[in-house]
Structures are given as C-alpha cells and as structure tokens.
Design an enzyme around this catalytic site. Structure first.
Site, PDB file in Angstrom:
ATOM      1  CG  ASP A 102      -2.075   0.955   1.079  1.00 39.13           C
ATOM      2  OD1 ASP A 102      -3.213   0.496   0.931  1.00 39.13           O
ATOM      3  OD2 ASP A 102      -1.833   2.193   1.108  1.00 39.13           O
ATOM      4  CB  ILE A 103       0.790   4.243  -2.171  1.00 37.98           C
ATOM      5  CG1 ILE A 103       1.851   5.165  -2.706  1.00 37.98           C
ATOM      6  CG2 ILE A 103      -0.513   4.984  -1.880  1.00 37.98           C
ATOM      7  CD1 ILE A 103       1.531   5.747  -4.071  1.00 37.98           C
ATOM      8  CG  ASN A 160     -12.421  -0.950   3.695  1.00 40.58           C
ATOM      9  OD1 ASN A 160     -12.770  -1.427   4.766  1.00 40.58           O
ATOM     10  ND2 ASN A 160     -11.301  -0.274   3.556  1.00 40.58           N
ATOM     11  CD  GLN A 165     -14.773  -0.800  -2.758  1.00 44.67           C
ATOM     12  OE1 GLN A 165     -15.959  -0.990  -2.517  1.00 44.67           O
ATOM     13  NE2 GLN A 165     -14.116  -1.455  -3.687  1.00 44.67           N
ATOM     14  CB  SER A 166     -10.763   5.176  -1.220  1.00 41.09           C
ATOM     15  OG  SER A 166      -9.618   4.370  -1.067  1.00 41.09           O
ATOM     16  CG  HIS A 178      -8.384  -3.274  -2.427  1.00 41.36           C
ATOM     17  ND1 HIS A 178      -9.303  -2.535  -3.161  1.00 41.36           N
ATOM     18  CD2 HIS A 178      -8.222  -2.601  -1.271  1.00 41.36           C
ATOM     19  CE1 HIS A 178      -9.641  -1.458  -2.487  1.00 41.36           C
ATOM     20  NE2 HIS A 178      -9.014  -1.487  -1.327  1.00 41.36           N
ATOM     21  CG  HIS A 230      -6.777  -3.074   3.121  1.00 46.20           C
ATOM     22  ND1 HIS A 230      -6.102  -1.895   2.918  1.00 46.20           N
ATOM     23  CD2 HIS A 230      -8.007  -2.887   2.570  1.00 46.20           C
ATOM     24  CE1 HIS A 230      -6.881  -1.030   2.275  1.00 46.20           C
ATOM     25  NE2 HIS A 230      -8.047  -1.610   2.055  1.00 46.20           N
TER      26      HIS A 230
HETATM   27  P1  AMP Z   1      -9.817   1.166   0.241  1.00 41.18           P
HETATM   28  O1  AMP Z   1     -10.016   2.471   0.973  1.00 41.18           O
HETATM   29  O2  AMP Z   1     -10.180  -0.046   1.043  1.00 41.18           O
HETATM   30  O3  AMP Z   1     -10.470   1.205  -1.119  1.00 41.18           O
HETATM   31  O4  AMP Z   1      -8.244   1.018   0.040  1.00 41.18           O
HETATM   32  C1  AMP Z   1      -7.573   1.576  -1.043  1.00 41.18           C
HETATM   33  C2  AMP Z   1      -6.106   1.541  -0.685  1.00 41.18           C
HETATM   34  O5  AMP Z   1      -5.373   1.718  -1.880  1.00 41.18           O
HETATM   35  C3  AMP Z   1      -5.660   2.626   0.283  1.00 41.18           C
HETATM   36  O6  AMP Z   1      -5.098   2.021   1.446  1.00 41.18           O
HETATM   37  C4  AMP Z   1      -4.620   3.419  -0.516  1.00 41.18           C
HETATM   38  O7  AMP Z   1      -3.547   3.861   0.258  1.00 41.18           O
HETATM   39  C5  AMP Z   1      -4.187   2.404  -1.553  1.00 41.18           C
HETATM   40  N1  AMP Z   1      -3.670   2.949  -2.789  1.00 41.18           N
HETATM   41  C6  AMP Z   1      -4.213   3.905  -3.583  1.00 41.18           C
HETATM   42  N2  AMP Z   1      -3.438   4.151  -4.658  1.00 41.18           N
HETATM   43  C7  AMP Z   1      -2.379   3.307  -4.564  1.00 41.18           C
HETATM   44  C8  AMP Z   1      -1.219   3.069  -5.355  1.00 41.18           C
HETATM   45  N3  AMP Z   1      -0.996   3.737  -6.501  1.00 41.18           N
HETATM   46  N4  AMP Z   1      -0.337   2.126  -4.934  1.00 41.18           N
HETATM   47  C9  AMP Z   1      -0.534   1.452  -3.796  1.00 41.18           C
HETATM   48  N5  AMP Z   1      -1.614   1.616  -3.000  1.00 41.18           N
HETATM   49  C10 AMP Z   1      -2.518   2.539  -3.361  1.00 41.18           C
END
Ligand code: AMP
Length: 113
Positions: free
Chosen positions: A30-31, A86, A93-94, A99, A101
C-alpha cells in the site's frame, strides 16, 4: 480497464511494489501504509468488491484468502495480522477494484471501526 487505478497497476502502467503474483491475483504494498506491513491483494480481473466476487461460480474469493495467508506467512507475520476488505460508502472503499488489505508487523488497534 477504463480509469481503474488498480487495473493500471496490474497491467504495469502504474508502478507498484509487487509482493506476489499468480494467474488470478496481484499483490503489492500500500502506498500509504496503515501498519508496518500493509499489502493489498487484488484479483487481476476487474470487479468492484467482495460482494461481486462472491456471486461468481468459481472460488476466486477462497483463492484470494489463501493468497493472503501465503503472503502473511512469507512476510513473517507469525504473531498475527488482520485481513480487511472494504465495500461501498459505509465501508469507506476508496478504490473501486476489489482488494483485501493485509495489515500486520506490529500490534494493531483493538478498534475495528
Ligand atoms: P480502500 O479504501 O479499502 O479502497 O483502500 C484503497 C487503498 O489503496 C488505500 O489504502 C490506498 O492507500 C491504496 N492505494 C491507492 N493508490 C495506490 C497506489 N498507486 N499504490 C498502492 N496503493 C494505493
């Protein structure tokens, strides 16, 4: 693929720190890590969330869980870890590509919400 950032990561069009890959899944760090170890496991095929995945006739959902365990063991998370997926607005969920975690490497908060 559209505008899906995780599809672009899986395709190699956006860089990522790959942890694991097989024919069905791709895992990367995760970034914005929320724990010392924070890895995302995503299906290569685009689907928005676990609810969509669970409606499939194959066992992709089960396969993803097995991949999570395999990665956690490879990362040395013998003291435990947390798996989270999420869904939707209330789940915060963003990224709209399924995915899971993997969080670990330290004692996590006992609060889940
Ligand atoms: P969610 O909020 O469950 O949808 O998690 C999305 C996750 O994706 C978050 O923890 C972000 O930090 C991660 N994320 C978004 N863009 C990237 C990226 N380019 N590389 C790695 N992780 C990312």
């Amino acid at each position: 693929m559209g505008d899906c950032i995780f599809c672009k990561i899986i395709a190699g069009d956006i860089p990522s720190t790959k942890v694991y890959e097989d024919e069905l899944t791709y895992a990367f760090r995760d970034i914005n890590p929320q724990a010392k170890v924070h890895i995302l496991v995503a299906p290569k095929e685009h689907m928005k969330d676990m609810a969509e995945c669970a409606k499939r006739t194959d066992d992709l959902a089960g396969h993803m869980m097995k991949v999570c365990v395999k990665i956690a063991e490879a990362e040395g998370l013998e003291n435990g870890y947390r798996l989270i997926t999420n869904k939707g607005d209330h789940g915060c969920q963003s990224v709209g590509h399924l995915h899971v975690h993997i969080l670990g490497g330290e004692k996590l908060s006992d609060k889940m919400g």
